[in-house]
Design a protein around this motif. Structure first.
Motif, PDB file in Angstrom:
ATOM      1  N   GLY A  25      14.330  -4.755   8.244  1.00 26.86           N
ATOM      2  CA  GLY A  25      14.383  -6.123   7.744  1.00 26.86           C
ATOM      3  C   GLY A  25      15.333  -6.309   6.575  1.00 26.86           C
ATOM      4  O   GLY A  25      15.277  -7.314   5.878  1.00 26.86           O
ATOM      5  N   ASN A  51      15.994  -8.905   1.781  1.00 21.57           N
ATOM      6  CA  ASN A  51      14.850  -8.417   2.559  1.00 21.57           C
ATOM      7  C   ASN A  51      14.262  -9.581   3.344  1.00 21.57           C
ATOM      8  O   ASN A  51      13.567 -10.421   2.789  1.00 21.57           O
ATOM      9  CB  ASN A  51      13.790  -7.800   1.640  1.00 21.57           C
ATOM     10  N   VAL A  52      14.561  -9.623   4.630  1.00 21.19           N
ATOM     11  CA  VAL A  52      14.011 -10.654   5.512  1.00 21.19           C
ATOM     12  C   VAL A  52      12.858 -10.088   6.329  1.00 21.19           C
ATOM     13  O   VAL A  52      12.351 -10.748   7.231  1.00 21.19           O
ATOM     14  CB  VAL A  52      15.102 -11.252   6.441  1.00 21.19           C
ATOM     15  N   GLY A  53      12.437  -8.871   5.985  1.00 14.97           N
ATOM     16  CA  GLY A  53      11.357  -8.209   6.704  1.00 14.97           C
ATOM     17  C   GLY A  53       9.988  -8.685   6.255  1.00 14.97           C
ATOM     18  O   GLY A  53       9.854  -9.605   5.445  1.00 14.97           O
ATOM     19  N   GLU A  54       8.975  -8.025   6.755  1.00 14.80           N
ATOM     20  CA  GLU A  54       7.591  -8.421   6.502  1.00 14.80           C
ATOM     21  C   GLU A  54       6.930  -7.611   5.398  1.00 14.80           C
ATOM     22  O   GLU A  54       5.768  -7.852   5.075  1.00 14.80           O
ATOM     23  CB  GLU A  54       6.803  -8.310   7.804  1.00 14.80           C
ATOM     24  N   THR A  55       7.653  -6.633   4.823  1.00 14.77           N
ATOM     25  CA  THR A  55       7.118  -5.842   3.720  1.00 14.77           C
ATOM     26  C   THR A  55       8.223  -5.551   2.712  1.00 14.77           C
ATOM     27  O   THR A  55       9.411  -5.596   3.046  1.00 14.77           O
ATOM     28  CB  THR A  55       6.555  -4.485   4.204  1.00 14.77           C
ATOM     29  N   ASP A  57      10.485  -3.130   0.336  1.00 14.04           N
ATOM     30  CA  ASP A  57      11.069  -1.818   0.528  1.00 14.04           C
ATOM     31  C   ASP A  57      11.665  -1.390  -0.809  1.00 14.04           C
ATOM     32  O   ASP A  57      11.712  -2.177  -1.754  1.00 14.04           O
ATOM     33  CB  ASP A  57      12.141  -1.829   1.621  1.00 14.04           C
ATOM     34  N   MET A  93       9.762  -8.394  -0.497  1.00 12.09           N
ATOM     35  CA  MET A  93       9.796  -9.181   0.734  1.00 12.09           C
ATOM     36  C   MET A  93      10.284 -10.598   0.404  1.00 12.09           C
ATOM     37  O   MET A  93       9.832 -11.202  -0.568  1.00 12.09           O
ATOM     38  CB  MET A  93       8.395  -9.237   1.345  1.00 12.09           C
ATOM     39  N   GLY A  94      11.236 -11.097   1.180  1.00 11.20           N
ATOM     40  CA  GLY A  94      11.747 -12.445   0.994  1.00 11.20           C
ATOM     41  C   GLY A  94      12.728 -12.603  -0.150  1.00 11.20           C
ATOM     42  O   GLY A  94      13.179 -13.704  -0.439  1.00 11.20           O
ATOM     43  N   ASN A 129      11.189   2.754   3.255  1.00  8.95           N
ATOM     44  CA  ASN A 129      10.602   2.399   4.545  1.00  8.95           C
ATOM     45  C   ASN A 129      11.632   2.298   5.667  1.00  8.95           C
ATOM     46  O   ASN A 129      11.395   2.780   6.766  1.00  8.95           O
ATOM     47  CB  ASN A 129       9.837   1.076   4.436  1.00  8.95           C
TER      48      ASN A 129
END
Length: 152
Positions: A25, A51-55, A57, A93-94, A129
């Motif tokens: 992400g 970070n466009v993922g769900e957690t 890093d 995240m985000g 991650n």
């Protein structure tokens, strides 16, 4: 429509200079390293990591073919700038984390050959991650105060 070819020509240098990478992400945008003078033994690297993922890093390290490559931040206290080594950089995240002059940066130490505009510095970004990703830091001339002649 008659301005479309001119627009393409105007954007071409930007499109050619921009380069990005994705792992999990994370989006790594435009890694660049500062060009050096013939006698400089250090350089700095900059980029943005979104970070466009769900957690969240964490960037744990940057590996390159130099004696020392470290994550640093610049702080200013009473008008005096100093750099501090960081063990890692969290990428929430985000969020977008920016490595830039005067802030977070990759410190490249032990440069023995001049880094010239147009060169690339191959490196590996190591995330907690997402894992490892190969990137190229494009060497560019940069204005402003820099790390080129700093002794670490």
């Amino acid at each position: 429509m008659k301005y479309f070819p001119a627009l393409i020509l105007a954007l071409t240098p930007t499109l050619l200079m921009s380069h990005d990478y994705t792992i999990g992400g994370l989006k790594i945008d435009h890694p660049v390293a500062r060009a050096t003078t013939p006698t400089a033994r250090t350089s700095a690297g900059y980029m943005t990591i979104e970070n466009v993922g769900e957690t969240a890093d964490t960037l744990l390290a940057v590996e390159a073919d130099f004696p020392r490559v470290e994550l640093h931040t610049t702080t200013v206290t009473d008008g005096v700038a100093s750099m501090q080594k960081l063990e890692a950089v969290e990428i929430p995240m985000g969020a977008t984390v920016t490595f830039e002059q005067g802030g977070l940066h990759v410190m490249i130490m032990g440069v023995t050959t001049q880094l010239m505009e147009g060169d690339t510095v191959p490196a590996v970004l190591v995330f907690e991650n997402a894992g490892r990703i190969d990137v190229d830091f494009n060497v560019e001339q940069m204005d402003g105060s820099g790390h080129g002649n700093m002794n670490h």
